[in-house]
Design a protein around this motif. Sequence first.
Motif, PDB file in Angstrom:
ATOM      1  N   GLY A 239      -4.493  -1.747  -1.501  1.00 56.22           N
ATOM      2  CA  GLY A 239      -5.104  -0.522  -1.002  1.00 56.22           C
ATOM      3  C   GLY A 239      -4.216   0.700  -1.154  1.00 56.22           C
TER       4      GLY A 239
ATOM      5  N   GLY B  66       0.792  -1.222   0.000  1.00 55.67           N
ATOM      6  CA  GLY B  66       0.000   0.000   0.000  1.00 55.67           C
ATOM      7  C   GLY B  66       0.821   1.268   0.000  1.00 55.67           C
TER       8      GLY B  66
ATOM      9  N   ARG C  50      -4.570  -1.989  -6.220  1.00 52.34           N
ATOM     10  CA  ARG C  50      -5.935  -2.172  -5.713  1.00 52.34           C
ATOM     11  C   ARG C  50      -5.980  -3.248  -4.634  1.00 52.34           C
ATOM     12  NH1 ARG C  50      -8.771  -1.158 -11.528  1.00 52.34           N
ATOM     13  NH2 ARG C  50      -9.040   1.088 -11.243  1.00 52.34           N
TER      14      ARG C  50
END
Length: 128
Positions: A91, A32, A88
């Motif tokens: 995140g 992320g 994705r």
Amino acid sequence: MSKDTAHDPDDAQELPAYAERVLDVAERIPPGRVMTYGDVAEWLGEGGPRQVGHVMALYGGAVPWWRVVRADGGLLPGHELRALEHYRAEGTPLRPAPRAAKGHIPRLDMRAARWDGTDPVPAPGGDD
């Protein structure tokens, strides 16, 4: 050299020392989050964005390559969709693509996604 010895695990010792250090940084970037090519070079205290990019292009397939990015937040040309899947799933903060953007591919939200290498990385299975 035979085909069998070309993929010998001992060949990893032939990886240049700088490349090993770059790949080590790429592996430390938390899911992320991202670092730019220049961030990696600065964190290491050697080389520059081009040298880091060269290492990632040659050897980066074995590490989370999508976490080492361009400073403008644009996704790696030719690998946008693969990278986007990773972003994705992890995140990673993204910005919507402008309507005029080719393929409507979003960009990374660099302010939110950029990792400076100092934030504590949560332990696996730790409390959120």
